[in-house]
Write a protein that holds these residues in place. Structure first.
Motif, PDB file in Angstrom:
ATOM      1  N   MET A 192       0.812  -1.208   0.000  1.00  0.00           N
ATOM      2  CA  MET A 192       0.000   0.000   0.000  1.00  0.00           C
ATOM      3  C   MET A 192       0.849   1.263   0.000  1.00  0.00           C
ATOM      4  N   ARG A 193       2.149   1.160   0.201  1.00  0.00           N
ATOM      5  CA  ARG A 193       3.006   2.339   0.317  1.00  0.00           C
ATOM      6  C   ARG A 193       3.276   3.015  -1.029  1.00  0.00           C
ATOM      7  N   SER A 194       2.631   2.582  -2.084  1.00  0.00           N
ATOM      8  CA  SER A 194       2.896   3.142  -3.405  1.00  0.00           C
ATOM      9  C   SER A 194       1.899   4.239  -3.782  1.00  0.00           C
ATOM     10  N   ALA A 195       1.172   4.786  -2.830  1.00  0.00           N
ATOM     11  CA  ALA A 195       0.208   5.844  -3.116  1.00  0.00           C
ATOM     12  C   ALA A 195       0.946   7.069  -3.640  1.00  0.00           C
ATOM     13  N   GLY A 196       0.295   7.798  -4.519  1.00  0.00           N
ATOM     14  CA  GLY A 196       0.952   8.933  -5.152  1.00  0.00           C
ATOM     15  C   GLY A 196       0.475  10.275  -4.648  1.00  0.00           C
ATOM     16  N   ALA A 197       0.867  11.297  -5.393  1.00  0.00           N
ATOM     17  CA  ALA A 197       0.552  12.680  -5.027  1.00  0.00           C
ATOM     18  C   ALA A 197      -0.952  12.935  -5.021  1.00  0.00           C
ATOM     19  N   ALA A 198      -1.666  12.328  -5.951  1.00  0.00           N
ATOM     20  CA  ALA A 198      -3.119  12.539  -6.001  1.00  0.00           C
ATOM     21  C   ALA A 198      -3.784  12.015  -4.725  1.00  0.00           C
ATOM     22  N   THR A 199      -3.318  10.884  -4.250  1.00  0.00           N
ATOM     23  CA  THR A 199      -3.857  10.319  -3.013  1.00  0.00           C
ATOM     24  C   THR A 199      -3.522  11.214  -1.822  1.00  0.00           C
ATOM     25  N   ALA A 200      -2.304  11.737  -1.803  1.00  0.00           N
ATOM     26  CA  ALA A 200      -1.902  12.652  -0.730  1.00  0.00           C
ATOM     27  C   ALA A 200      -2.771  13.903  -0.748  1.00  0.00           C
ATOM     28  N   LEU A 201      -2.992  14.464  -1.927  1.00  0.00           N
ATOM     29  CA  LEU A 201      -3.830  15.663  -2.042  1.00  0.00           C
ATOM     30  C   LEU A 201      -5.276  15.382  -1.653  1.00  0.00           C
ATOM     31  N   LEU A 202      -5.761  14.198  -2.006  1.00  0.00           N
ATOM     32  CA  LEU A 202      -7.116  13.821  -1.604  1.00  0.00           C
ATOM     33  C   LEU A 202      -7.227  13.771  -0.080  1.00  0.00           C
ATOM     34  N   GLY A 203      -6.243  13.148   0.561  1.00  0.00           N
ATOM     35  CA  GLY A 203      -6.252  13.083   2.023  1.00  0.00           C
ATOM     36  C   GLY A 203      -6.194  14.468   2.653  1.00  0.00           C
ATOM     37  N   LEU A 204      -5.318  15.328   2.135  1.00  0.00           N
ATOM     38  CA  LEU A 204      -5.247  16.710   2.636  1.00  0.00           C
ATOM     39  C   LEU A 204      -6.583  17.421   2.437  1.00  0.00           C
ATOM     40  N   GLY A 205      -7.141  17.251   1.257  1.00  0.00           N
ATOM     41  CA  GLY A 205      -8.433  17.888   0.969  1.00  0.00           C
ATOM     42  C   GLY A 205      -9.533  17.424   1.909  1.00  0.00           C
ATOM     43  N   LEU A 206      -9.547  16.142   2.221  1.00  0.00           N
ATOM     44  CA  LEU A 206     -10.554  15.621   3.147  1.00  0.00           C
ATOM     45  C   LEU A 206     -10.381  16.210   4.548  1.00  0.00           C
ATOM     46  N   LEU A 207      -9.131  16.323   4.997  1.00  0.00           N
ATOM     47  CA  LEU A 207      -8.897  16.904   6.326  1.00  0.00           C
ATOM     48  C   LEU A 207      -9.317  18.372   6.364  1.00  0.00           C
ATOM     49  N   ILE A 208      -9.080  19.097   5.303  1.00  0.00           N
ATOM     50  CA  ILE A 208      -9.486  20.503   5.245  1.00  0.00           C
ATOM     51  C   ILE A 208     -11.008  20.606   5.117  1.00  0.00           C
ATOM     52  N   ALA A 209     -11.609  19.716   4.336  1.00  0.00           N
ATOM     53  CA  ALA A 209     -13.065  19.720   4.168  1.00  0.00           C
ATOM     54  C   ALA A 209     -13.792  19.434   5.473  1.00  0.00           C
TER      55      ALA A 209
ATOM     56  N   VAL B  87      -8.956   9.212   8.019  1.00  0.00           N
ATOM     57  CA  VAL B  87      -8.051   9.763   7.002  1.00  0.00           C
ATOM     58  C   VAL B  87      -6.606   9.687   7.502  1.00  0.00           C
ATOM     59  N   MET B  88      -6.386  10.007   8.780  1.00  0.00           N
ATOM     60  CA  MET B  88      -5.029   9.978   9.329  1.00  0.00           C
ATOM     61  C   MET B  88      -4.484   8.550   9.412  1.00  0.00           C
ATOM     62  N   VAL B  89      -5.320   7.597   9.738  1.00  0.00           N
ATOM     63  CA  VAL B  89      -4.897   6.192   9.734  1.00  0.00           C
ATOM     64  C   VAL B  89      -4.554   5.766   8.301  1.00  0.00           C
ATOM     65  N   ALA B  90      -5.367   6.191   7.346  1.00  0.00           N
ATOM     66  CA  ALA B  90      -5.097   5.869   5.943  1.00  0.00           C
ATOM     67  C   ALA B  90      -3.776   6.486   5.481  1.00  0.00           C
ATOM     68  N   HIS B  91      -3.491   7.714   5.924  1.00  0.00           N
ATOM     69  CA  HIS B  91      -2.201   8.325   5.589  1.00  0.00           C
ATOM     70  C   HIS B  91      -1.052   7.435   6.054  1.00  0.00           C
ATOM     71  N   GLY B  92      -1.146   6.931   7.276  1.00  0.00           N
ATOM     72  CA  GLY B  92      -0.099   6.051   7.795  1.00  0.00           C
ATOM     73  C   GLY B  92       0.005   4.763   7.010  1.00  0.00           C
ATOM     74  N   ALA B  93      -1.154   4.188   6.667  1.00  0.00           N
ATOM     75  CA  ALA B  93      -1.153   2.928   5.924  1.00  0.00           C
ATOM     76  C   ALA B  93      -0.615   3.107   4.509  1.00  0.00           C
ATOM     77  N   LEU B  94      -0.948   4.231   3.888  1.00  0.00           N
ATOM     78  CA  LEU B  94      -0.568   4.447   2.492  1.00  0.00           C
ATOM     79  C   LEU B  94       0.845   5.004   2.313  1.00  0.00           C
ATOM     80  N   PHE B  95       1.289   5.828   3.259  1.00  0.00           N
ATOM     81  CA  PHE B  95       2.556   6.528   3.076  1.00  0.00           C
ATOM     82  C   PHE B  95       3.624   6.173   4.108  1.00  0.00           C
ATOM     83  N   GLY B  96       3.264   5.438   5.142  1.00  0.00           N
ATOM     84  CA  GLY B  96       4.215   5.109   6.193  1.00  0.00           C
ATOM     85  C   GLY B  96       4.094   6.081   7.361  1.00  0.00           C
TER      86      GLY B  96
END
Length: 175
Positions: free
Chosen positions: A1-18, A29-38
């Motif tokens: 799962m650590r192969s998530a890209g910039a679009a996924t990162a931006l989506l997560g940021l957008g969700l936290l701001i939303a 969202v924060m748990v997903a950030h850890g799972a996807l990006f480390g």
């Protein structure tokens, strides 16, 4: 799962701001950030998203000052400003991990004399611990060593913010 890209990162940021406007489960969202990006990148994304959300809420409060002035008396505003000047930064720190209350406090802080820099420091201090802990949960999938490392890093970051002068301060001098 650590192969998530910039679009996924931006989506997560957008969700936290939303989350300022919509009922987004930021902990998920924060748990997903850890799972996807480390651990560290996931926590950094969550920290950035949480602080950005606080900034958006604060900006909304700044824009809403006119409404506050129309629906409150000068005495009520003076009392609210006094309380927010004294306790506002700590309220931001303590509520960043509490759903709905975090956004409400950020908006209220925006109606107060609190400075932007104080809000940023308070939001970072209040978001760091949950961002690291949730990222650790996602990154570790249950290993105790990653959770312990995240706890140490979270406490070290919060301590660093306080020791280096990033601690929440009064937004205006005492009368």
């Amino acid at each position: 799962m650590r192969s998530a890209g910039a679009a996924t990162a931006l989506l997560g940021l957008g969700l936290l701001i939303a989350d300022v406007f919509l009922p987004v489960p930021s902990s998920v969202v924060m748990v997903a950030h850890g799972a996807l990006f480390g651990l560290v990148p996931g926590a950094a994304l969550s920290l950035l998203g949480g602080v950005s959300a606080a900034l958006v809420g604060f900006a909304l409060g700044r824009q809403g000052r006119g409404v506050v002035e129309r629906v409150t008396t000068p005495a009520q505003r003076a009392e609210a400003d006094r309380l927010l000047t004294r306790w506002g930064p700590w309220a931001v720190v303590c509520t960043r991990a509490v759903p709905v209350l975090a956004e409400t406090v950020a908006v209220l802080a925006g109606t107060s004399p609190m400075r932007w820099s104080v809000l940023v420091c308070a939001a970072a201090a209040g978001t760091a611990v949950p961002a690291l802990l949730y990222a650790a949960v996602g990154a570790s999938a249950g290993t105790a060593s990653s959770l312990a490392l995240a706890s140490v890093l979270a406490l070290a970051f919060s301590g660093l913010v306080v020791v280096t002068g990033g601690r929440p301060r009064r937004s205006s001098p005492r009368p």
